[in-house]
Design an enzyme around this catalytic site. Structure first.
Site, PDB file in Angstrom:
ATOM      1  N   GLU A 178      29.413  34.123  38.056  1.00 54.87           N
ATOM      2  CA  GLU A 178      30.107  33.835  39.317  1.00 54.87           C
ATOM      3  C   GLU A 178      29.249  33.124  40.353  1.00 54.87           C
ATOM      4  O   GLU A 178      29.727  32.245  41.068  1.00 54.87           O
ATOM      5  CB  GLU A 178      30.679  35.126  39.919  1.00 54.87           C
TER       6      GLU A 178
ATOM      7  N   ARG B 277      30.023  41.545  33.862  1.00 52.91           N
ATOM      8  CA  ARG B 277      29.382  41.088  32.643  1.00 52.91           C
ATOM      9  C   ARG B 277      27.876  41.384  32.623  1.00 52.91           C
ATOM     10  O   ARG B 277      27.320  41.788  31.611  1.00 52.91           O
ATOM     11  CB  ARG B 277      29.596  39.573  32.594  1.00 52.91           C
TER      12      ARG B 277
ATOM     13  N   HIS C 167      33.156  46.469  35.833  1.00 51.58           N
ATOM     14  CA  HIS C 167      33.477  45.551  34.732  1.00 51.58           C
ATOM     15  C   HIS C 167      32.558  44.352  34.667  1.00 51.58           C
ATOM     16  O   HIS C 167      32.798  43.427  33.880  1.00 51.58           O
ATOM     17  CB  HIS C 167      34.917  45.049  34.871  1.00 51.58           C
TER      18      HIS C 167
ATOM     19  N   ASP D 128      35.168  32.433  42.602  1.00 52.56           N
ATOM     20  CA  ASP D 128      34.003  32.187  41.742  1.00 52.56           C
ATOM     21  C   ASP D 128      34.281  32.378  40.261  1.00 52.56           C
ATOM     22  O   ASP D 128      33.367  32.557  39.473  1.00 52.56           O
ATOM     23  CB  ASP D 128      32.891  33.157  42.170  1.00 52.56           C
TER      24      ASP D 128
ATOM     25  N   GLU E 271      37.648  31.092  50.138  1.00 46.97           N
ATOM     26  CA  GLU E 271      36.526  32.037  50.022  1.00 46.97           C
ATOM     27  C   GLU E 271      35.244  31.276  49.664  1.00 46.97           C
ATOM     28  O   GLU E 271      34.483  31.656  48.767  1.00 46.97           O
ATOM     29  CB  GLU E 271      36.815  33.142  49.002  1.00 46.97           C
TER      30      GLU E 271
ATOM     31  N   HIS F 166      38.930  48.935  33.216  1.00 47.37           N
ATOM     32  CA  HIS F 166      39.172  47.499  32.990  1.00 47.37           C
ATOM     33  C   HIS F 166      39.421  47.269  31.495  1.00 47.37           C
ATOM     34  O   HIS F 166      38.803  47.915  30.654  1.00 47.37           O
ATOM     35  CB  HIS F 166      37.929  46.731  33.452  1.00 47.37           C
TER      36      HIS F 166
HETATM   37  N1  UDP Z   1      42.501  46.568  41.691  1.00 49.83           N
HETATM   38  C1  UDP Z   1      43.809  46.965  41.422  1.00 49.83           C
HETATM   39  N2  UDP Z   1      44.025  47.919  40.449  1.00 49.83           N
HETATM   40  C2  UDP Z   1      43.017  48.496  39.751  1.00 49.83           C
HETATM   41  C3  UDP Z   1      41.684  48.094  40.032  1.00 49.83           C
HETATM   42  C4  UDP Z   1      41.463  47.112  41.004  1.00 49.83           C
HETATM   43  O1  UDP Z   1      44.750  46.488  42.047  1.00 49.83           O
HETATM   44  O2  UDP Z   1      43.274  49.348  38.896  1.00 49.83           O
HETATM   45  C5  UDP Z   1      42.278  45.514  42.710  1.00 49.83           C
HETATM   46  C6  UDP Z   1      41.284  45.859  43.794  1.00 49.83           C
HETATM   47  O3  UDP Z   1      41.919  46.482  44.884  1.00 49.83           O
HETATM   48  C7  UDP Z   1      40.693  44.515  44.163  1.00 49.83           C
HETATM   49  C8  UDP Z   1      40.787  43.721  42.878  1.00 49.83           C
HETATM   50  O4  UDP Z   1      41.711  44.405  42.052  1.00 49.83           O
HETATM   51  O5  UDP Z   1      41.461  43.842  45.151  1.00 49.83           O
HETATM   52  C9  UDP Z   1      39.432  43.659  42.240  1.00 49.83           C
HETATM   53  O6  UDP Z   1      39.508  43.001  41.067  1.00 49.83           O
HETATM   54  P1  UDP Z   1      38.239  42.861  40.118  1.00 49.83           P
HETATM   55  O7  UDP Z   1      37.350  44.032  40.293  1.00 49.83           O
HETATM   56  O8  UDP Z   1      38.784  42.535  38.776  1.00 49.83           O
HETATM   57  O9  UDP Z   1      37.533  41.536  40.648  1.00 49.83           O
HETATM   58  P2  UDP Z   1      36.446  41.236  41.762  1.00 49.83           P
HETATM   59  O10 UDP Z   1      36.919  41.824  43.044  1.00 49.83           O
HETATM   60  O11 UDP Z   1      35.149  41.803  41.306  1.00 49.83           O
HETATM   61  O12 UDP Z   1      36.428  39.743  41.827  1.00 49.83           O
END
Ligand code: UDP
Length: 403
Positions: free
Chosen positions: A137, A218, A216, A101, A123, A249
């Protein structure tokens, strides 16, 4: 001249896209005699992504490097459309794969559509039901569903959502979510604390219950983010048996609020984002996770960990139904209540165990399933091995242990 192999182009630009597309990219390797897998990194995230390219051993064929300071979704989208077009013209992919997304995924899908290239959406079928939340998203994923010709869903619910929107059943394949593949590939059986950064964090917090925070989104900037951080600070201040670990982040707004509200407390650790193996090792040793991340909601069942979701809604109700997640509704009072409840003796959070093959997001064979489906679409099904999830079908990794 011999017949050209069809090209499968995979586009990513953020950390979660790479985590989920790396298993798909690798799953094309057995098909190499019949098709050519090409990757594009838009660079929507720069520093956050680079260590993940190394740990997942993903080769980037085309790097667009679109990231700018303070970028808006419109700028990211416009820069990707502009930069990817000549690559599409040169490579002429038979199919273009996007994931999830993000603005990268939306821009990739629009660019392919304009060139008459079929889009495959990994996904597919997640919906929060609120077009403004998560922003942008939710609208990105709805628009990608309209643009895509092939939909790879993590769950049966996601498939039913697409069917209800009028998407043709033969264009949908239920494959599981490749985040489970990624977690098995990188997490290792024991989530060993090999990384020096993880080791020192575990040493610094030995004997304490660890709450791991990521936030993180928005739509939380401004009121909700600040209020949530204050609730967490007050909770940690009251609970001498607990600590908070927050890999912050790089978004400047998140950094500013984290520094203003959380810095300076001896049981609060603000750290740089961790690589995937170290982060999974940290989650495996957490008492509780507090997060607005989509991916972490999906990782929780594999890790057997409780998550409080800092969101008004979730497009991943499977984690709630499986008993691993609760929604704060982005209400600070509700977050305070949920923290107290989760960290009380005998709470729901203590009784969770990692799921194995009963994982709502699949057993960890989504990458090979998607690759096989793509090969079928392109009519190049060679003698590639059938999808297996042999790692996943072994007993789940222990989550207790060192630290
Ligand atoms: N993650 C990581 N290191 C960190 C924080 C998160 O590897 O310090 C991983 C986490 O395990 C997950 C992904 O990053 O798989 C999440 O990314 P993010 O929160 O940026 O995106 P979202 O999942 O909300 O799309």
């Amino acid at each position: 001249m011999g017949r050209m192999r069809p090209v499968v182009m995979t586009v990513f630009g953020t950390r979660p896209e790479l985590i989920k597309l790396a298993p798909v990219v690798h799953a094309f390797e057995p098909y190499a005699p019949a098709l050519r897998a090409v990757t594009v990194n838009t660079g929507q995230h720069r520093d956050l992504l680079i260590p993940f390219l190394d740990s997942f051993r993903v080769r980037v064929d085309h790097a667009l490097d679109v990231m700018t300071a303070g970028q808006t979704p419109n700028q990211v989208c416009a820069r990707i459309l502009d930069a990817i077009d000549p690559i599409l013209a040169a490579e002429r992919p038979s199919i273009l794969l996007v994931q999830g997304d993000t603005t990268t995924a939306l821009a990739g899908a629009i660019a392919a559509f304009h060139r008459g290239i079929p889009v495959g959406h990994v996904e597919a079928g997640l919906r929060s039901g609120d077009r403004a939340n998560p922003f942008p998203e939710e609208m990105n994923r709805r628009l990608i569903s309209r643009l895509a010709s092939h939909h790879f869903t993590a769950t049966e619910r996601n498939r039913a959502t697409l069917l209800a929107e009028g998407i043709a059943p033969e264009s949908i394949a239920v494959t599981g979510n490749p985040i489970v593949d990624a977690l098995h590939a990188i997490g290792g059986e024991e989530h060993r604390p090999d990384s020096p950064r993880l080791r020192s964090l575990l040493d610094a917090t030995r004997g304490l219950g660890r709450i791991v925070l990521t936030t993180h989104r928005r739509e939380s900037f401004g009121g909700a983010l600040e209020a949530n951080l204050r609730v967490l600070r007050d909770f940690i201040a009251r609970r001498a048996d607990l600590c908070l670990i927050f890999p912050v982040h790089p978004n400047p707004e998140v950094r500013k609020q984290a520094a203003a509200i959380l810095a300076g407390h001896p049981r609060v650790h603000l750290v740089e984002p961790l690589d995937y193996a170290a982060f999974l090792g940290l989650l495996a040793r957490a008492t509780l996770i507090v997060s607005d991340s989509g991916g972490i909601q999906e990782e929780a069942p594999s890790l057997g960990k409780p998550v409080l979701v800092l969101r008004e809604n979730t497009e991943r109700p499977e984690s709630i139904e499986a008993g691993f997640a609760k929604l704060s509704r982005n209400d600070p009072a509700e977050l305070a209540r949920l923290l107290d409840e989760a960290c009380s003796p005998g709470s729901w959070a203590e009784s969770l165990r990692a799921v194995g093959s009963a994982n709502p997001y699949g057993p960890g064979d989504a990458g090979p399933r998607i690759a096989r489906a793509v090969a079928e679409i392109l009519g190049v099904l060679v003698n590639a091995p059938p999808p297996t999830a042999d790692r996943a079908l072994r007993s789940p990794p222990p989550t207790a242990g060192e630290g």
